[in-house]
Design a protein around this motif. Structure first.
Motif, PDB file in Angstrom:
ATOM      1  N   THR A  31     -30.392  10.235 -14.467  1.00 20.06           N
ATOM      2  CA  THR A  31     -28.069  11.206 -15.236  1.00 20.06           C
ATOM      3  C   THR A  31     -29.638  12.553 -15.966  1.00 20.06           C
ATOM      4  N   VAL A  32     -28.663  12.372 -16.909  1.00 18.89           N
ATOM      5  CA  VAL A  32     -29.236  13.612 -17.502  1.00 18.89           C
ATOM      6  C   VAL A  32     -30.240  13.017 -18.465  1.00 18.89           C
ATOM      7  N   PRO A  33     -29.960  11.829 -19.245  1.00 19.36           N
ATOM      8  CA  PRO A  33     -30.963  11.408 -20.058  1.00 19.36           C
ATOM      9  C   PRO A  33     -31.943  10.747 -19.731  1.00 19.36           C
ATOM     10  N   ASP A  34     -31.314  10.196 -18.349  1.00 20.42           N
ATOM     11  CA  ASP A  34     -33.232   9.497 -17.863  1.00 20.42           C
ATOM     12  C   ASP A  34     -34.137  10.940 -17.028  1.00 20.42           C
ATOM     13  N   LEU A  35     -33.549  12.091 -17.039  1.00 24.62           N
ATOM     14  CA  LEU A  35     -34.958  13.258 -16.872  1.00 24.62           C
ATOM     15  C   LEU A  35     -35.275  13.493 -17.875  1.00 24.62           C
ATOM     16  N   LEU A  36     -34.555  13.378 -19.550  1.00 26.99           N
ATOM     17  CA  LEU A  36     -35.801  13.304 -20.170  1.00 26.99           C
ATOM     18  C   LEU A  36     -36.823  12.990 -20.517  1.00 26.99           C
ATOM     19  N   ALA A  37     -36.924  11.587 -19.467  1.00 20.36           N
ATOM     20  CA  ALA A  37     -38.045  11.166 -19.773  1.00 20.36           C
ATOM     21  C   ALA A  37     -39.652  11.227 -19.212  1.00 20.36           C
ATOM     22  N   TRP A  38     -39.191  12.917 -18.848  1.00 17.87           N
ATOM     23  CA  TRP A  38     -40.261  13.741 -17.788  1.00 17.87           C
ATOM     24  C   TRP A  38     -40.308  14.458 -18.713  1.00 17.87           C
ATOM     25  N   PRO A  39     -41.918  15.099 -18.730  1.00 16.41           N
ATOM     26  CA  PRO A  39     -42.109  16.529 -19.662  1.00 16.41           C
ATOM     27  C   PRO A  39     -41.220  17.434 -19.480  1.00 16.41           C
ATOM     28  N   GLN A  40     -40.912  17.695 -20.248  1.00 13.88           N
ATOM     29  CA  GLN A  40     -39.496  19.376 -20.283  1.00 13.88           C
ATOM     30  C   GLN A  40     -40.313  20.425 -20.042  1.00 13.88           C
TER      31      GLN A  40
END
Length: 163
Positions: A31-40
């Motif tokens: 999900t989009v919140p999961d993608l926030l775990a990677w460097p932005q």
């Protein structure tokens, strides 16, 4: 009718999921919140849209390369430059598709800073799903909104030989 960049594609109670599949050792549902775990990464882009002219936006999200690398594509170490035969198919909830090669995003080759955007103009995309962002594309056709699937395919063999 095409979906706008911020129009929700799922009901308020169910966050949209992006399914990573294909020739991957670790397929995933994100999900989009999961993608926030990677460097932005943050990019300012201008691209031309056939229906609405030139558009200007700020996108933030992880690099597609980082997310797909974590899913461990099935590169064959015995084949020289094997990763160059891998293709990446991206599909949006509205039916739009885009095709990229692994070489476009690989730091050893094209090094294109392609994002899986989690926000546009500081607005989270958690209700409509991530967006594919290709900062170097002049045309916005490959800016896929509401991504619901990414398929990684390593079966391409221009010589007609299949592993």
């Amino acid at each position: 009718m095409s979906q706008s960049l911020t129009e929700p594609v799922a009901d308020a109670g169910t966050p949209p999921e992006l399914v990573l599949s294909g020739d991957l050792a670790r397929p995933a549902r994100l999900t989009v919140p999961d993608l926030l775990a990677w460097p932005q990464h943050r990019v300012r882009v201008s691209f031309e849209c056939a229906t609405s002219g030139v558009r200007h936006h700020r996108f933030t999200g992880p690099l597609l390369y980082d997310v797909l690398s974590a899913a461990r594509p099935g590169f064959d170490p015995a084949r020289r430059k094997d990763r160059l035969r891998f293709l990446i198919a991206v599909t949006g909830a509205d039916g739009h598709h885009a095709l990229l090669s692994w070489a476009e995003i690989d730091p050893d080759f094209g090094r294109a800073p392609v994002l899986l955007a989690a926000s546009i103009d500081d607005t989270p995309l958690d209700r409509c799903g991530p967006q594919l962002v290709l900062p170097h594309d002049r045309c916005g056709a490959r800016y896929i909104s509401g991504i619901n699937a990414i398929w990684v395919d390593g079966r391409f063999d221009p010589g007609g030989r299949r592993p």
